[in-house]
Design a protein around this motif. Sequence first.
Motif, PDB file in Angstrom:
ATOM      1  N   ASP A 267       0.829  -1.205   0.000  1.00  0.00           N
ATOM      2  CA  ASP A 267       0.000   0.000   0.000  1.00  0.00           C
ATOM      3  C   ASP A 267       0.864   1.257   0.000  1.00  0.00           C
ATOM      4  O   ASP A 267       0.560   2.239  -0.675  1.00  0.00           O
ATOM      5  N   VAL A 268       1.963   1.211   0.742  1.00  0.00           N
ATOM      6  CA  VAL A 268       2.881   2.353   0.781  1.00  0.00           C
ATOM      7  C   VAL A 268       3.551   2.528  -0.578  1.00  0.00           C
ATOM      8  O   VAL A 268       3.709   3.652  -1.064  1.00  0.00           O
ATOM      9  N   ALA A 269       3.922   1.427  -1.215  1.00  0.00           N
ATOM     10  CA  ALA A 269       4.529   1.499  -2.548  1.00  0.00           C
ATOM     11  C   ALA A 269       3.573   2.151  -3.536  1.00  0.00           C
ATOM     12  O   ALA A 269       3.988   2.988  -4.358  1.00  0.00           O
ATOM     13  N   ASN A 270       2.298   1.813  -3.455  1.00  0.00           N
ATOM     14  CA  ASN A 270       1.311   2.431  -4.349  1.00  0.00           C
ATOM     15  C   ASN A 270       1.143   3.920  -4.059  1.00  0.00           C
ATOM     16  O   ASN A 270       1.017   4.725  -4.987  1.00  0.00           O
ATOM     17  N   ALA A 271       1.152   4.298  -2.782  1.00  0.00           N
ATOM     18  CA  ALA A 271       1.055   5.713  -2.425  1.00  0.00           C
ATOM     19  C   ALA A 271       2.279   6.471  -2.931  1.00  0.00           C
ATOM     20  O   ALA A 271       2.168   7.592  -3.442  1.00  0.00           O
ATOM     21  N   HIS A 272       3.461   5.847  -2.833  1.00  0.00           N
ATOM     22  CA  HIS A 272       4.691   6.482  -3.323  1.00  0.00           C
ATOM     23  C   HIS A 272       4.613   6.705  -4.839  1.00  0.00           C
ATOM     24  O   HIS A 272       4.997   7.774  -5.331  1.00  0.00           O
ATOM     25  N   LYS A 273       4.094   5.743  -5.557  1.00  0.00           N
ATOM     26  CA  LYS A 273       3.924   5.912  -7.004  1.00  0.00           C
ATOM     27  C   LYS A 273       3.011   7.094  -7.313  1.00  0.00           C
ATOM     28  O   LYS A 273       3.269   7.863  -8.242  1.00  0.00           O
ATOM     29  N   ALA A 274       1.958   7.249  -6.526  1.00  0.00           N
ATOM     30  CA  ALA A 274       1.048   8.380  -6.721  1.00  0.00           C
ATOM     31  C   ALA A 274       1.763   9.696  -6.432  1.00  0.00           C
ATOM     32  O   ALA A 274       1.560  10.696  -7.132  1.00  0.00           O
ATOM     33  N   ASP A 275       2.630   9.712  -5.409  1.00  0.00           N
ATOM     34  CA  ASP A 275       3.425  10.914  -5.122  1.00  0.00           C
ATOM     35  C   ASP A 275       4.290  11.279  -6.326  1.00  0.00           C
ATOM     36  O   ASP A 275       4.376  12.446  -6.711  1.00  0.00           O
TER      37      ASP A 275
END
Length: 83
Positions: A18-26
Amino acid sequence: MPLFMDVHHLDGGVALGDVANAHKADLEKQGAHDVSYLRYWVDEGQGKIFCLVEAPSADAAHTVHRQAHGLVADAIYQVQEGS
C-alpha cells in the motif's frame, strides 16, 4: 533544495504494498510542485512510514501527499544528510 523527512503514524499497521502504491502516486504529482520524493521506509507492524523528500518547503511536500492519496504526514522535519 531543502531536504525533509516526514513521519506518518497509522493505527493498526500498514502494508508495504500500500505504501509502494502511495509512493507511485506521489511521483506522479510531485513535478507540479517542484518536489522530489526520494525514498521511504516502513514499519508495517507499528504503522510507521518515513518519507525523504526534496522540496522548496514542507508545505509543498504536504500538498503532494494530500493531492496524490490523502495520507498526509503527522510531522515534517527539515533535515541535513550526514555520513
